[in-house]
Write a protein that holds these residues in place. Structure first.
Motif, PDB file in Angstrom:
ATOM      1  N   ALA A 273      35.458  71.120 -23.120  1.00  0.00           N
ATOM      2  CA  ALA A 273      33.994  70.983 -23.189  1.00  0.00           C
ATOM      3  C   ALA A 273      33.550  70.668 -24.614  1.00  0.00           C
ATOM      4  O   ALA A 273      32.669  69.818 -24.825  1.00  0.00           O
ATOM      5  CB  ALA A 273      33.322  72.253 -22.690  1.00  0.00           C
ATOM      6  N   ASP A 274      34.159  71.333 -25.601  1.00  0.00           N
ATOM      7  CA  ASP A 274      33.811  71.059 -27.006  1.00  0.00           C
ATOM      8  C   ASP A 274      34.163  69.624 -27.380  1.00  0.00           C
ATOM      9  O   ASP A 274      33.410  68.953 -28.094  1.00  0.00           O
ATOM     10  CB  ASP A 274      34.544  72.034 -27.936  1.00  0.00           C
ATOM     11  N   LYS A 277      31.551  67.328 -25.823  1.00  0.00           N
ATOM     12  CA  LYS A 277      30.273  67.405 -26.542  1.00  0.00           C
ATOM     13  C   LYS A 277      30.331  66.611 -27.845  1.00  0.00           C
ATOM     14  O   LYS A 277      29.404  65.860 -28.168  1.00  0.00           O
ATOM     15  CB  LYS A 277      29.930  68.868 -26.844  1.00  0.00           C
ATOM     16  N   ALA A 278      31.425  66.786 -28.602  1.00  0.00           N
ATOM     17  CA  ALA A 278      31.564  66.049 -29.867  1.00  0.00           C
ATOM     18  C   ALA A 278      31.619  64.548 -29.612  1.00  0.00           C
ATOM     19  O   ALA A 278      31.037  63.748 -30.362  1.00  0.00           O
ATOM     20  CB  ALA A 278      32.831  66.511 -30.598  1.00  0.00           C
ATOM     21  N   LEU A 280      30.247  62.883 -27.051  1.00  0.00           N
ATOM     22  CA  LEU A 280      28.928  62.404 -26.629  1.00  0.00           C
ATOM     23  C   LEU A 280      27.986  62.270 -27.828  1.00  0.00           C
ATOM     24  O   LEU A 280      27.208  61.307 -27.898  1.00  0.00           O
ATOM     25  CB  LEU A 280      28.336  63.348 -25.584  1.00  0.00           C
ATOM     26  N   ARG A 281      28.053  63.219 -28.762  1.00  0.00           N
ATOM     27  CA  ARG A 281      27.196  63.122 -29.951  1.00  0.00           C
ATOM     28  C   ARG A 281      27.511  61.863 -30.752  1.00  0.00           C
ATOM     29  O   ARG A 281      26.613  61.110 -31.139  1.00  0.00           O
ATOM     30  CB  ARG A 281      27.371  64.366 -30.837  1.00  0.00           C
TER      31      ARG A 281
END
Length: 435
Positions: A273-274, A277-278, A280-281
């Motif tokens: 998940a981390d 998220k990274a 997608l940013r």
């Protein structure tokens, strides 16, 4: 009525003003592009064009390669790749003069093949290598200069994020760009290694030798990176020889990285998940930048400024090499205060048509542009890699790091001159793969 070329020139100057004022890259490109199109055609047409460009970018299948390679990189980070590459190189060459600096270049090259980013490479490898070099008594300027220069390998060695973006906005084959980057990337690393060896031969105190590691410890360390190296070789090799399309290669890379993470015992839903998220940013930011760049490119095309500049080059009867040298000087000047991605997106719509008219391959120009852009990461006054290292080692002054990077800048200029004088260095491998 104002000449279209003057409007184009004014747009470029306004863009430079926005960028130097700290306005985000994507926003600057989009505002100037839409404003220029509104002035050149009409506000309604500009908005329609902006919408069309945005939809085309978001729905472009080929652009899926970027977030997938980013996700592969973040999963490999979680698998502990950053320390492994440096540790292996340090065990093999650390006992030589400047050996840990040599190892840092090897670590940057290996990690750059995963990250595709100069800033990510220098930040990650420096956090591991710089404390080790300082503990071993290395001169702080020499150690930080080697890491700042080595970090730039992340922008060129495939899979390079910069080359992916260039391939998309210049409509060039990403596979050919990756193939073209391999020899320049490796030769760039060799130039840095030679620089370190020459410096330590004349000034041994810069990089004292450390204790020799026995072979019974070297081979197990080599096995620690064998799996990641095999994944990179399979993904990039399969892409170059035609087993995969770029998007398929990136997808295979993500699956392989997940397998490695599981085998290494680091798999968890939180870790994945981390990484997502990274990814997608970063990908979201790059998408905005690409939309802005293509909108700005449309504005530049409407003004006719690239045709005017091409005609001016023809009228001067300058040789292609002289024209490229002038471009190099302009790129280095702009690179002293512009971020590398901003520099690439600003200059590609202007310089690429001129280079093609002069007889240069767009593939060669992409490598030349990224290589020149890399130098901006280490030369003053911006030198983003320098500031990253200073953030890691706050007791080192910027002056110390900039002085330490000077010999590597000399190597950079010599390497860039070699690429300009001998385009075959860049174009040989793509021609072999294509054949």
């Amino acid at each position: 009525m104002i000449a279209p070329e003057l409007i184009g020139l004014a747009g470029i100057l306004i863009l430079l003003l926005f960028l130097s004022s700290g306005v985000p890259i994507g926003v600057s490109l989009l505002l100037v592009g839409l404003g220029g199109l509104a002035l050149m055609i009409s506000p309604e047409a500009a908005l329609i064009k902006g919408g069309v460009v945005s939809f085309e970018v978001i729905s472009k299948y080929e652009l899926g390669v970027l977030p997938l390679f980013l996700l592969m990189a973040h999963i490999c980070f979680a698998a502990g790749a950053s320390r492994d590459f440096f540790d292996v190189a340090a065990k093999f060459v650390g006992h030589r003069r400047g050996g840990l600096a040599l190892a840092s270049i090897g670590g940057c090259a290996g990690f750059g093949a995963i990250s595709g980013s100069s800033l990510a490479t220098v930040a990650t490898v420096s956090s591991v290598a710089l404390p080790e070099m300082r503990k071993a008594g290395y001169h702080p300027g020499f150690a930080s200069g080697a890491l700042a220069a080595g970090g730039t390998l992340g922008s060129l060695i495939p899979p390079s994020g910069a080359l992916i973006v260039f391939g998309i906005i210049a409509e060039q084959s990403i596979g050919k760009l990756f193939a073209a980057a391999i020899v320049p990337g490796l030769s760039q690393a060799v130039f840095y290694l030679i620089t370190i060896m020459v410096l330590c031969a004349f000034r041994p105190e810069l990089g004292p030798a450390t204790a020799r590691v026995p072979w019974r410890e070297r081979l197990p360390a080599l096995r620690k990176v064998a799996d990641i190296f095999a994944l990179i070789l399979f993904v990039i090799g399969g892409l170059m020889i035609g087993w995969f399309t770029p998007t398929e290669a990136a997808s295979v890379g993500v699956i392989g990285a997940l397998v490695l993470l599981t085998v290494r015992g680091g798999f968890s839903l939180a870790t994945v998940a981390d990484a997502i998220k990274a990814t997608l940013r970063t990908a979201g930011m790059i998408y905005v930048v690409i939309i802005g760049a293509l909108t700005f490119a449309n504005f530049v095309g409407v003004t006719g400024i690239t045709e005017a500049m091409s005609a001016a080059v023809t009228d001067w009867h300058a040789s292609p090499v002289v024209a490229i040298i002038v471009m190099t000087l302009l790129l280095l000047l702009l690179g002293s205060f512009l971020d590398g991605v901003a520099l690439m997106l600003l200059t590609t719509p202007i310089f690429l048509p001129i280079a093609v008219q002069l007889g240069y391959s767009p593939i060669w120009f992409g490598i030349f542009l990224v290589r020149t852009m890399e130098i901006g990461f280490v030369h003053p006054p911006l030198g983003l890699n320098i500031y990253v290292i200073q953030g890691i080692a706050k007791d080192l002054s910027l002056g110390t790091i900039f002085r330490g990077v000077i010999p590597f800048l000399v190597a950079d200029f010599l390497h860039l001159a070699m690429l300009i004088a001998l385009p075959v260095i860049t174009l040989w491998l793509p021609s072999v793969v294509a054949g």
